[in-house]
Design a protein around this motif. Sequence first.
Motif, PDB file in Angstrom:
ATOM      1  N   GLU A 143       0.835  -1.213   0.000  1.00 16.12           N
ATOM      2  CA  GLU A 143       0.000   0.000   0.000  1.00 16.12           C
ATOM      3  C   GLU A 143       0.864   1.255   0.000  1.00 16.12           C
ATOM      4  O   GLU A 143       0.568   2.225  -0.687  1.00 16.12           O
ATOM      5  CB  GLU A 143      -0.905   0.040   1.246  1.00 16.12           C
ATOM      6  N   SER A 144       1.932   1.222   0.793  1.00 17.91           N
ATOM      7  CA  SER A 144       2.770   2.428   0.908  1.00 17.91           C
ATOM      8  C   SER A 144       3.483   2.708  -0.421  1.00 17.91           C
ATOM      9  O   SER A 144       3.614   3.857  -0.840  1.00 17.91           O
ATOM     10  CB  SER A 144       3.786   2.281   2.059  1.00 17.91           C
ATOM     11  N   LYS A 145       3.905   1.653  -1.099  1.00 15.20           N
ATOM     12  CA  LYS A 145       4.572   1.837  -2.394  1.00 15.20           C
ATOM     13  C   LYS A 145       3.573   2.322  -3.451  1.00 15.20           C
ATOM     14  O   LYS A 145       3.887   3.160  -4.291  1.00 15.20           O
ATOM     15  CB  LYS A 145       5.224   0.524  -2.841  1.00 15.20           C
ATOM     16  N   LEU A 146       2.359   1.781  -3.391  1.00 16.53           N
ATOM     17  CA  LEU A 146       1.332   2.194  -4.349  1.00 16.53           C
ATOM     18  C   LEU A 146       0.926   3.655  -4.092  1.00 16.53           C
ATOM     19  O   LEU A 146       0.728   4.427  -5.047  1.00 16.53           O
ATOM     20  CB  LEU A 146       0.120   1.260  -4.243  1.00 16.53           C
ATOM     21  N   ALA A 147       0.837   4.031  -2.814  1.00 20.09           N
ATOM     22  CA  ALA A 147       0.480   5.422  -2.490  1.00 20.09           C
ATOM     23  C   ALA A 147       1.517   6.369  -3.101  1.00 20.09           C
ATOM     24  O   ALA A 147       1.170   7.417  -3.667  1.00 20.09           O
ATOM     25  CB  ALA A 147       0.420   5.606  -0.971  1.00 20.09           C
ATOM     26  N   PHE A 148       2.782   5.985  -3.018  1.00 21.98           N
ATOM     27  CA  PHE A 148       3.830   6.859  -3.574  1.00 21.98           C
ATOM     28  C   PHE A 148       3.748   6.886  -5.101  1.00 21.98           C
ATOM     29  O   PHE A 148       3.913   7.936  -5.723  1.00 21.98           O
ATOM     30  CB  PHE A 148       5.213   6.414  -3.095  1.00 21.98           C
ATOM     31  N   GLU A 149       3.487   5.734  -5.704  1.00 18.23           N
ATOM     32  CA  GLU A 149       3.312   5.713  -7.171  1.00 18.23           C
ATOM     33  C   GLU A 149       2.199   6.661  -7.589  1.00 18.23           C
ATOM     34  O   GLU A 149       2.314   7.368  -8.600  1.00 18.23           O
ATOM     35  CB  GLU A 149       2.933   4.298  -7.655  1.00 18.23           C
ATOM     36  N   LYS A 150       1.109   6.670  -6.816  1.00 17.13           N
ATOM     37  CA  LYS A 150      -0.019   7.545  -7.173  1.00 17.13           C
ATOM     38  C   LYS A 150       0.375   9.010  -7.005  1.00 17.13           C
ATOM     39  O   LYS A 150      -0.021   9.857  -7.814  1.00 17.13           O
ATOM     40  CB  LYS A 150      -1.243   7.200  -6.317  1.00 17.13           C
ATOM     41  N   ALA A 151       1.146   9.312  -5.975  1.00 17.01           N
ATOM     42  CA  ALA A 151       1.620  10.690  -5.801  1.00 17.01           C
ATOM     43  C   ALA A 151       2.455  11.094  -7.017  1.00 17.01           C
ATOM     44  O   ALA A 151       2.315  12.200  -7.549  1.00 17.01           O
ATOM     45  CB  ALA A 151       2.434  10.803  -4.514  1.00 17.01           C
ATOM     46  N   LEU A 152       3.301  10.182  -7.486  1.00 15.14           N
ATOM     47  CA  LEU A 152       4.144  10.493  -8.652  1.00 15.14           C
ATOM     48  C   LEU A 152       3.273  10.864  -9.855  1.00 15.14           C
ATOM     49  O   LEU A 152       3.559  11.822 -10.577  1.00 15.14           O
ATOM     50  CB  LEU A 152       5.027   9.289  -9.006  1.00 15.14           C
ATOM     51  N   LYS A 153       2.215  10.083 -10.033  1.00 11.52           N
ATOM     52  CA  LYS A 153       1.334  10.354 -11.181  1.00 11.52           C
ATOM     53  C   LYS A 153       0.773  11.773 -11.109  1.00 11.52           C
ATOM     54  O   LYS A 153       0.799  12.515 -12.097  1.00 11.52           O
ATOM     55  CB  LYS A 153       0.183   9.338 -11.200  1.00 11.52           C
ATOM     56  N   TRP A 154       0.315  12.176  -9.940  1.00  8.58           N
ATOM     57  CA  TRP A 154      -0.307  13.504  -9.815  1.00  8.58           C
ATOM     58  C   TRP A 154       0.733  14.617  -9.810  1.00  8.58           C
ATOM     59  O   TRP A 154       0.458  15.733 -10.261  1.00  8.58           O
ATOM     60  CB  TRP A 154      -1.217  13.542  -8.590  1.00  8.58           C
ATOM     61  N   TYR A 155       1.938  14.332  -9.306  1.00  9.71           N
ATOM     62  CA  TYR A 155       3.003  15.348  -9.357  1.00  9.71           C
ATOM     63  C   TYR A 155       3.445  15.559 -10.802  1.00  9.71           C
ATOM     64  O   TYR A 155       3.779  16.670 -11.199  1.00  9.71           O
ATOM     65  CB  TYR A 155       4.208  14.919  -8.489  1.00  9.71           C
ATOM     66  N   ASP A 156       3.410  14.492 -11.562  1.00  6.69           N
ATOM     67  CA  ASP A 156       3.728  14.622 -12.991  1.00  6.69           C
ATOM     68  C   ASP A 156       2.672  15.506 -13.662  1.00  6.69           C
ATOM     69  O   ASP A 156       2.988  16.477 -14.362  1.00  6.69           O
ATOM     70  CB  ASP A 156       3.756  13.223 -13.626  1.00  6.69           C
TER      71      ASP A 156
END
Length: 326
Positions: A143-156
């Motif tokens: 979950e923690s890794k997926l949460a960070f992946e999702k943050a990356l998507k929105w920061y992009d």
Amino acid sequence: MRVLVTGGAGYIGSVVVEKLLEGDHEVVAYDNLVKGHRAAVSSGATFVEADLTDKERLAATLREHRIEAVIHMAADSLVGESVGDPAKYYRNNVVAGLALLDTMRECEVGRIVFSSTAAVYGEPEKQPIEEADALQPTNPYGESKLAFEKALKWYDHAYHLRYASLRYFNAAGATDAHGESHDPETHLIPLVLQAAVGQREFVEIYGTDYPTRDGTCVRDYIHVSDLAQAHILALGALDRGSRIYNLGCGGDGYTVREVIDVARKVTGREIPVRESARRAGDPAVLVAGSARIKRELGWSPARQDLGEIIGSAWTWMQKHQNGYER
Ligand code: UFG
């Protein structure tokens, strides 16, 4: 390129630093040494001992070394531990990760390669697993890794941060200089080799009643230098847009019993085993479909043979019976 590697003193991080240096990149290894080893950082890299949440130190490092891209590998990564202590995983993998992203924005560093994991898929619906498959982590680590992946998507989306998220399957093996040394050790191959040298009496097989060819879990073992090579390729492709890739060797994977049998052949040692109950949170089969990175970046694993992978870990272990010097 001038690259900062967080977690650069860790098992995979140390090999990524080694490969970056071989490719003539300038490297800063940034690690708080909670789990990493100072001796694992190649001498050609600058080493900074600090925490990701130390924003001043991080910003000063990014600026002083005019960093162009970050490879973010610093994390906690034990599934079982994450179930018992989710706060640690949200703190170190999500909160500290976001602190890194904010400091990167402040310092105008707009490129990142992120160490993600097969654990984002949870209990997969099909094999091999492809990047577009359902993301249903079954533990706080995933979950923690997926949460960070999702943050990356929105920061992009909002800030044009270019990212590559690399979902590792089971990293294994060693280079001549760098290998695996955890305390406590929980990973199968180093534990098997410790049993081979007599550092432990036996290897436990966690579960013999899985719906697999011999009842034990199937995993996709990828040589750590092939994994590191993928980071170099991903780094070079960031300017062409953000991307997500699985990283494994694919095929049929290997069961726990097959790993032990191959290790017996490679080491010529007996390796006693004890069969025990399933370990919480272990999916039966995790095998990567890595067609996307092969197609888009021309990556291909050079060391797919499990005997070769285990052989490299065995060679390293014999030279470093007690891991890295503290
Ligand atoms: N295993 C044993 N005995 C042991 C240790 C492991 O039978 O003493 C088994 C596990 O049950 C599993 C396999 O060996 O089936 C591999 O276990 P590892 O602990 O070496 O690796 P994992 O597959 O659990 O974990 C790896 C990464 C994680 C990542 C996960 C993705 O280390 O960071 O893959 O699911 F999340």
